[in-house]
Scaffold this motif. Structure first.
Motif, mmCIF file in Angstrom:
data_model
loop_
_atom_site.group_PDB
_atom_site.id
_atom_site.type_symbol
_atom_site.label_atom_id
_atom_site.label_comp_id
_atom_site.label_asym_id
_atom_site.label_seq_id
_atom_site.Cartn_x
_atom_site.Cartn_y
_atom_site.Cartn_z
ATOM 1 N N GLU A 60 0.589 -0.975 -0.142
ATOM 2 C CA GLU A 60 0.303 0.185 0.119
ATOM 3 C C GLU A 60 0.751 1.320 -0.038
ATOM 4 O O GLU A 60 1.534 1.332 0.318
ATOM 5 C CB GLU A 60 -0.378 -0.278 1.089
ATOM 6 N N PRO A 61 0.520 1.678 -1.064
ATOM 7 C CA PRO A 61 1.082 3.299 -1.290
ATOM 8 C C PRO A 61 0.735 4.446 -0.462
ATOM 9 O O PRO A 61 0.313 4.144 0.197
ATOM 10 C CB PRO A 61 1.366 3.694 -2.658
ATOM 11 N N GLU A 62 1.739 5.692 0.095
ATOM 12 C CA GLU A 62 1.490 6.485 0.570
ATOM 13 C C GLU A 62 0.800 7.626 -0.126
ATOM 14 O O GLU A 62 0.232 8.170 1.006
ATOM 15 C CB GLU A 62 3.063 7.863 1.338
ATOM 16 N N VAL A 63 1.238 7.567 -1.573
ATOM 17 C CA VAL A 63 -0.239 7.968 -2.114
ATOM 18 C C VAL A 63 -0.954 7.694 -3.086
ATOM 19 O O VAL A 63 -2.312 7.380 -2.519
ATOM 20 C CB VAL A 63 0.343 9.032 -2.769
ATOM 21 N N GLY A 64 -0.696 6.725 -3.742
ATOM 22 C CA GLY A 64 -0.732 6.294 -4.267
ATOM 23 C C GLY A 64 -2.098 7.188 -5.076
ATOM 24 O O GLY A 64 -3.157 6.000 -5.145
ATOM 25 N N TYR B 217 14.941 17.620 -4.055
ATOM 26 C CA TYR B 217 13.920 17.147 -3.729
ATOM 27 C C TYR B 217 12.392 16.579 -5.179
ATOM 28 O O TYR B 217 12.579 17.023 -6.795
ATOM 29 C CB TYR B 217 13.317 18.107 -3.531
ATOM 30 N N ARG B 218 11.877 16.434 -4.201
ATOM 31 C CA ARG B 218 10.243 15.811 -5.034
ATOM 32 C C ARG B 218 9.063 16.071 -4.075
ATOM 33 O O ARG B 218 9.650 15.913 -3.071
ATOM 34 C CB ARG B 218 9.594 14.305 -5.500
ATOM 35 N N ILE B 219 7.973 17.445 -4.665
ATOM 36 C CA ILE B 219 7.155 17.715 -4.131
ATOM 37 C C ILE B 219 6.176 17.153 -4.355
ATOM 38 O O ILE B 219 5.946 16.809 -5.086
ATOM 39 C CB ILE B 219 6.919 19.625 -3.903
ATOM 40 N N TYR B 220 5.047 16.670 -3.283
ATOM 41 C CA TYR B 220 4.061 16.227 -3.052
ATOM 42 C C TYR B 220 2.734 17.050 -2.924
ATOM 43 O O TYR B 220 2.809 17.557 -1.451
ATOM 44 C CB TYR B 220 3.421 14.493 -2.592
ATOM 45 N N LYS B 221 2.140 17.216 -4.067
ATOM 46 C CA LYS B 221 0.528 18.294 -3.362
ATOM 47 C C LYS B 221 -0.535 17.524 -2.790
ATOM 48 O O LYS B 221 -0.553 15.806 -3.594
ATOM 49 C CB LYS B 221 0.055 19.095 -4.408
ATOM 50 N N LYS B 222 -1.344 17.234 -2.378
ATOM 51 C CA LYS B 222 -2.717 16.374 -1.924
ATOM 52 C C LYS B 222 -3.328 17.971 -1.465
ATOM 53 O O LYS B 222 -4.048 18.043 -0.646
ATOM 54 C CB LYS B 222 -2.055 16.117 -0.371
ATOM 55 N N ASP C 109 0.987 6.888 -14.824
ATOM 56 C CA ASP C 109 1.344 7.124 -13.673
ATOM 57 C C ASP C 109 0.835 6.773 -12.401
ATOM 58 O O ASP C 109 0.074 7.367 -12.052
ATOM 59 C CB ASP C 109 3.650 7.606 -13.744
ATOM 60 N N GLU C 110 2.289 6.084 -11.656
ATOM 61 C CA GLU C 110 1.060 6.368 -10.618
ATOM 62 C C GLU C 110 2.180 7.175 -9.142
ATOM 63 O O GLU C 110 3.587 7.754 -9.541
ATOM 64 C CB GLU C 110 1.325 4.903 -9.185
ATOM 65 N N ILE C 111 1.276 7.922 -8.410
ATOM 66 C CA ILE C 111 2.000 9.546 -7.997
ATOM 67 C C ILE C 111 1.862 8.303 -6.094
ATOM 68 O O ILE C 111 1.021 8.118 -5.678
ATOM 69 C CB ILE C 111 1.285 10.377 -7.556
ATOM 70 N N LEU C 112 3.713 8.210 -5.969
ATOM 71 C CA LEU C 112 3.787 7.583 -5.119
ATOM 72 C C LEU C 112 5.345 7.764 -4.562
ATOM 73 O O LEU C 112 6.511 8.618 -4.810
ATOM 74 C CB LEU C 112 3.959 6.114 -5.489
ATOM 75 N N ILE C 113 4.554 8.356 -3.196
ATOM 76 C CA ILE C 113 5.883 9.375 -2.316
ATOM 77 C C ILE C 113 6.799 7.885 -1.654
ATOM 78 O O ILE C 113 6.462 7.204 -1.700
ATOM 79 C CB ILE C 113 5.476 9.345 -0.548
ATOM 80 N N PRO C 114 8.541 7.705 -1.783
ATOM 81 C CA PRO C 114 9.353 6.727 -2.216
ATOM 82 C C PRO C 114 9.259 6.139 -0.694
ATOM 83 O O PRO C 114 9.361 6.415 0.443
ATOM 84 C CB PRO C 114 10.404 7.424 -2.373
ATOM 85 N N THR C 115 9.603 4.898 -0.740
ATOM 86 C CA THR C 115 9.234 3.823 0.584
ATOM 87 C C THR C 115 10.684 3.475 0.475
ATOM 88 O O THR C 115 11.331 2.877 0.889
ATOM 89 C CB THR C 115 8.579 2.974 0.717
ATOM 90 N N ASP C 116 11.630 3.330 -0.236
ATOM 91 C CA ASP C 116 13.388 2.391 -0.397
ATOM 92 C C ASP C 116 14.349 3.090 0.910
ATOM 93 O O ASP C 116 15.234 2.394 0.805
ATOM 94 C CB ASP C 116 13.563 3.144 -1.246
#
Length: 294
Positions: free
Chosen positions: A28-32, A126-131, A237-244
């Motif tokens: 389960e991704p953080e944004v997805g 950086y990567r900037i994720y907007k919700k 593509d899916e918008i996913l916050i990285p988890t690596d």
């Protein structure tokens, strides 16, 4: 009108496929959220080199979905791949670091061939994720090392409502799109934006959003920063916050200070005695702060 219809059809298509996409995920991704459109911008910023003004340009991308987006350096993966190749070339993997600036200067004056330059100020990490539906913006950036070779991320989570834009009634054309003009103050700077109703998505580059159409161009009134669209692409593509990697929560000042310190120095590498010696020296380029008061 054709563009509006196209975008709306894209959204309907994505909504119809979200259930299928969810079934295919193993983690389960953080944004997805599926993206439907990629905007490509030229980001130009003013800097100072040898006491003279210079302008540095990067190519940035904004991938947009129904409720969110991700903004990142379009060329970062290519730069990282080139850097990885550098360290796998047939040179003895003995790497040393020197802070002897006189030794560096003598090598430059002798016009010795430079093997590599490590410059953390090149490009955007950086990567900037907007919700947008939550008024939340998450920034993921390169963090400090933990132990030998263990990399981390900084994670900055901010509650940022849409900017309070003021419409001016002026119009212009950007990339053949009819745009309207608006202005707003954000983080110590005043910005002028051009947005189009032909792409009815409430988003824009960096941390900008809050207009009834996509922001295609925005610049500060002092002429130090400018974003301008140069292309559009359809994506799935899916918008996913990285988890690596491990994420370290931080505030804006901590992240800004860390980035500022990384930019202060560069390392110039030369092949010597079967290995590579990197000479650390002060970065000749000084950057302005995008977010004042940090």
């Amino acid at each position: 009108m054709k563009v509006k219809l196209f975008i709306l059809l894209c959204f309907l298509f994505v909504l119809g496929n979200q259930a299928v996409v969810a079934q295919e995920r193993t983690v389960e991704p953080e944004v997805g959220e599926p993206a439907v459109l990629r905007m490509v911008y030229t980001f130009t910023q003013q800097a100072v080199k040898d006491r003279e003004s210079v302008y540095i340009a990067d190519t940035m991308a904004l991938e947009v979905g129904m409720n969110g987006s991700v903004y990142y350096d379009w060329n970062k993966n290519r730069r990282d791949s080139l850097a990885a190749v550098r360290f796998t070339e047939p040179v003895n993997h003995k790497i040393t670091v020197s802070v002897d600036e006189n030794a560096l200067q003598s090598r430059l004056e002798a016009q010795k061939q430079v093997y590599d330059v490590l410059d953390a100020s090149k490009g955007q990490s950086y990567r900037i994720y907007k919700k947008r539906d939550k008024g939340e913006i998450v920034t993921i950036d390169e963090g400090p090392l933990e132990g030998f070779g263990t990399t981390t991320y900084f994670q900055l989570t901010e509650n940022i409502p849409p900017q309070a834009w003021t419409m001016t009634g002026d119009t212009s054309t950007v990339l053949n799109y009819l745009c309207q003009k608006a202005s707003a103050t954000f983080r110590g700077r005043t910005y002028v934006a051009w947005f189009t109703l032909d792409i009815p998505i409430n988003d824009g580059p960096w941390k900008f959003y809050g207009l009834p159409g996509m922001i295609l161009k925005v610049q500060d009134t002092e002429g130090q920063f400018c974003w301008e669209v140069i292309g559009l692409q359809n994506v799935r593509d899916e918008i996913l916050i990285p988890t690596d990697r491990k994420k370290i929560p931080c505030n804006l000042k901590e992240l800004s200070d860390f980035k500022r310190n990384k930019r202060r120095y560069i390392s110039v590498g030369f092949v010597e005695n079967g290995g590579v010696v990197y000479y650390r020296t002060k970065n000749p380029v000084t950057y302005f702060s995008l977010e004042r008061g940090d």
